[in-house]
Write an enzyme that holds these catalytic residues in place. Structure first.
Site, mmCIF file in Angstrom:
data_model
loop_
_atom_site.group_PDB
_atom_site.id
_atom_site.type_symbol
_atom_site.label_atom_id
_atom_site.label_comp_id
_atom_site.label_asym_id
_atom_site.label_seq_id
_atom_site.Cartn_x
_atom_site.Cartn_y
_atom_site.Cartn_z
ATOM 1 N N ARG A 59 0.863 -1.181 0.000
ATOM 2 C CA ARG A 59 0.000 0.000 0.000
ATOM 3 C C ARG A 59 0.902 1.235 0.000
ATOM 4 O O ARG A 59 2.111 1.131 0.182
ATOM 5 C CB ARG A 59 -0.936 -0.017 1.213
ATOM 6 C CG ARG A 59 -0.247 -0.401 2.527
ATOM 7 C CD ARG A 59 -0.852 0.252 3.715
ATOM 8 N NE ARG A 59 -0.741 1.709 3.662
ATOM 9 C CZ ARG A 59 0.386 2.390 3.892
ATOM 10 N NH1 ARG A 59 1.528 1.796 4.179
ATOM 11 N NH2 ARG A 59 0.415 3.720 3.806
ATOM 12 N N GLY A 60 0.256 2.408 -0.130
ATOM 13 C CA GLY A 60 1.029 3.637 -0.256
ATOM 14 C C GLY A 60 1.251 3.900 -1.741
ATOM 15 O O GLY A 60 1.632 2.998 -2.501
ATOM 16 N N ARG A 96 -6.812 -0.025 -7.598
ATOM 17 C CA ARG A 96 -7.026 1.117 -6.695
ATOM 18 C C ARG A 96 -7.065 2.389 -7.552
ATOM 19 O O ARG A 96 -6.095 2.726 -8.228
ATOM 20 C CB ARG A 96 -5.918 1.188 -5.633
ATOM 21 C CG ARG A 96 -5.845 -0.080 -4.776
ATOM 22 C CD ARG A 96 -5.145 0.147 -3.474
ATOM 23 N NE ARG A 96 -5.890 1.036 -2.596
ATOM 24 C CZ ARG A 96 -5.410 1.545 -1.462
ATOM 25 N NH1 ARG A 96 -4.178 1.270 -1.097
ATOM 26 N NH2 ARG A 96 -6.142 2.338 -0.707
ATOM 27 N N GLN A 207 -3.454 2.920 9.537
ATOM 28 C CA GLN A 207 -2.077 2.977 9.013
ATOM 29 C C GLN A 207 -1.146 3.769 9.942
ATOM 30 O O GLN A 207 0.076 3.685 9.822
ATOM 31 C CB GLN A 207 -2.055 3.603 7.615
ATOM 32 C CG GLN A 207 -2.651 2.733 6.526
ATOM 33 C CD GLN A 207 -4.105 3.063 6.273
ATOM 34 O OE1 GLN A 207 -4.829 3.464 7.188
ATOM 35 N NE2 GLN A 207 -4.564 2.896 5.036
ATOM 36 N N ASP A 247 -1.830 11.042 -2.570
ATOM 37 C CA ASP A 247 -2.073 9.970 -3.548
ATOM 38 C C ASP A 247 -2.272 10.510 -4.954
ATOM 39 O O ASP A 247 -2.085 9.780 -5.941
ATOM 40 C CB ASP A 247 -3.276 9.136 -3.122
ATOM 41 C CG ASP A 247 -2.908 8.278 -1.919
ATOM 42 O OD1 ASP A 247 -2.914 8.812 -0.792
ATOM 43 O OD2 ASP A 247 -2.567 7.097 -2.113
ATOM 44 N N LYS A 258 -5.165 10.160 2.312
ATOM 45 C CA LYS A 258 -6.010 9.325 3.174
ATOM 46 C C LYS A 258 -7.096 10.133 3.868
ATOM 47 O O LYS A 258 -6.835 11.239 4.362
ATOM 48 C CB LYS A 258 -5.113 8.634 4.206
ATOM 49 C CG LYS A 258 -5.811 7.683 5.150
ATOM 50 C CD LYS A 258 -6.624 6.641 4.457
ATOM 51 C CE LYS A 258 -5.842 5.841 3.444
ATOM 52 N NZ LYS A 258 -6.707 4.959 2.606
HETATM 53 O O1 MRU Z 1 -4.780 3.412 1.434
HETATM 54 P P1 MRU Z 1 -3.286 3.568 1.569
HETATM 55 O O2 MRU Z 1 -2.755 3.054 2.872
HETATM 56 O O3 MRU Z 1 -2.547 3.014 0.382
HETATM 57 O O4 MRU Z 1 -3.105 5.125 1.565
HETATM 58 C C1 MRU Z 1 -1.838 5.684 1.727
HETATM 59 C C2 MRU Z 1 -1.858 7.145 1.864
HETATM 60 O O5 MRU Z 1 -2.875 7.789 1.840
HETATM 61 C C3 MRU Z 1 -0.534 7.796 1.929
HETATM 62 O O6 MRU Z 1 -0.578 8.938 2.719
HETATM 63 C C4 MRU Z 1 -0.161 8.200 0.495
HETATM 64 O O7 MRU Z 1 -0.213 7.076 -0.337
HETATM 65 C C5 MRU Z 1 1.151 8.769 0.419
HETATM 66 S S1 MRU Z 1 2.322 7.462 0.599
HETATM 67 C C6 MRU Z 1 3.862 7.878 0.438
#
Ligand code: MRU
Length: 365
Positions: A59-60, A96, A207, A247, A258
């Site tokens: 994830r991320g 995603r 997270q 994102d 997020k």
């Molecule tokens: O749903 P996730 O855990 O993949 O979301 C991650 C985030 O929102 C992070 O803040 C974003 O991807 C930046 S990661 C370097």
């Protein structure tokens, strides 16, 4: 990958142990088990890679981009034809919707592979996926370098540790390097700047626990707080700066991250606390005019109705919070409008919203 050697100590410019090539596929650190268990998973088909991204084993935003690139390489190893390439891009791209890094990486892979004869594609696909991951580690290091003066200035003004509030996990677990929002933290600490981090728990997937784990293992002082505490902490002077990841950043600077990020930006604005977004150019979507055009992922009701942790016997267990049949909504991201963002910490420096398109549009990424 020797999972016993985890956690990795963040080293700027080095590859994080989040995704790596293995004999007939890739290995990933399974983040659905963290922070309780450290386990890796071997993925040897494009379907397995799509599953891992969809259920958030990886994830991320930057990490899912790199992992999807490896997924294309796996697909090309099995069948390097045009139809297989298109199918892999569609399958992985459907996992995603919000993080544009995923779609950026798939476009980069497809653009590199399509002109080639099928016989050349597997080797080039692996090399390109490695390059995407290596590039990400370098981008994270640059973000870290550019973020240090922001933190050093605030620490000097305060005459003590700079208190950084962050949301979700934008550390090394979310990337192939030292992270985005946490890159300035890790780099500043390495440079001798005193930093303390306030970690927002980040329901529903929590997270923030990943962030707390990273910081604990790296020896960075931190405090975990419930998401709802952030407004109070900002209003009462307990936070000097907010830094989050992103994102997808639209051309006008509106930034999706997020869910819960927007509330922190509003509270920071009301309290006069700077709010920074740390992200590489692979997160910038210049084709997207503003936040209203960013697709927001809906992850379904299970995540809201349940929570995962350790039970009384010390085993990882999921418990139900809301009774079955409770109606829920689960938008996974929200959009912080550009006017609430003090600066974007990028690999090219700390920029204002107006400079993003100029800097990254003219010269390319
Ligand atoms: O749903 P996730 O855990 O993949 O979301 C991650 C985030 O929102 C992070 O803040 C974003 O991807 C930046 S990661 C370097």
């Amino acid at each position: 990958m020797d999972v016993a050697s985890l956690p990795w100590v963040p080293v700027a410019g080095c590859r994080a142990p989040t995704v790596w090539r293995e004999h007939d596929g890739i290995g990933v650190l399974d983040q659905t088990l963290l922070p309780y268990e450290r386990a890796t998973r071997h993925l040897s088909s494009v379907d397995q890679v799509a599953e891992a991204i969809g259920v958030m084993r990886v994830r991320g935003a930057p990490l899912i981009g790199a992992t999807a690139a490896y997924g294309v390489a796996i697909a090309m190893t099995v069948d390097a034809g045009d139809a297989a390439l298109d199918a892999a891009v569609v399958l992985l791209g459907g996992t995603r919707p919000t993080a544009v890094n995923l779609h950026w990486a798939l476009e980069r892979m497809a653009g590199r592979l399509r002109p080639l004869p099928a016989a050349d594609r597997p080797a080039v696909a692996w090399a390109e996926a490695e390059a995407i991951a290596d590039d990400d580690a370098a981008l994270c290091a640059a973000i870290g370098r550019h973020g240090v003066p922001v933190l050093r200035r605030l620490a000097e003004q305060r005459g003590g540790p700079v208190r950084v509030l962050t949301h979700c996990n934008a550390g090394w677990l979310a990337t192939c390097g030292i992270g985005t929002a946490l890159a300035p933290v890790f780099t500043a600490v390495a440079d001798g700047v005193p930093v303390e981090v306030v970690v927002s728990e980040t329901r529903p997937r929590n997270q923030g626990l990943l962030t707390a784990w990273e910081l604990r293992e790296a020896g960075v002082p931190h405090t975990l707080v419930a998401d709802n505490a952030a407004g109070f902490l900002l209003a009462t002077g307990a936070v000097d700066v907010v830094i989050t990841g992103a994102d997808r950043i639209a051309a006008n600077g509106d930034a999706a991250n997020k869910v819960g990020t927007y509330l922190k930006a509003l509270a920071a604005h009301a309290a006069g606390v700077p709010f920074h977004v740390a992200a590489p150019s692979s997160t910038l979507d210049l084709a997207c005019p503003d936040g209203a055009a960013i697709p927001i992922e809906d992850r379904g009701q299970d995540e809201v109705c349940t929570v995962r942790g350790l039970d009384a016997t010390g085993r990882v267990a999921e418990v139900r919070l809301a009774p079955a049949g409770t109606r829920t909504a689960n938008p996974a991201f929200d959009v912080t409008p550009a006017h609430l963002v003090s600066g974007y910490i990028t690999e090219r420096g700390v920029l204002g919203a107006a400079a993003l398109a100029d800097v990254f549009g003219r010269s390319g990424r």
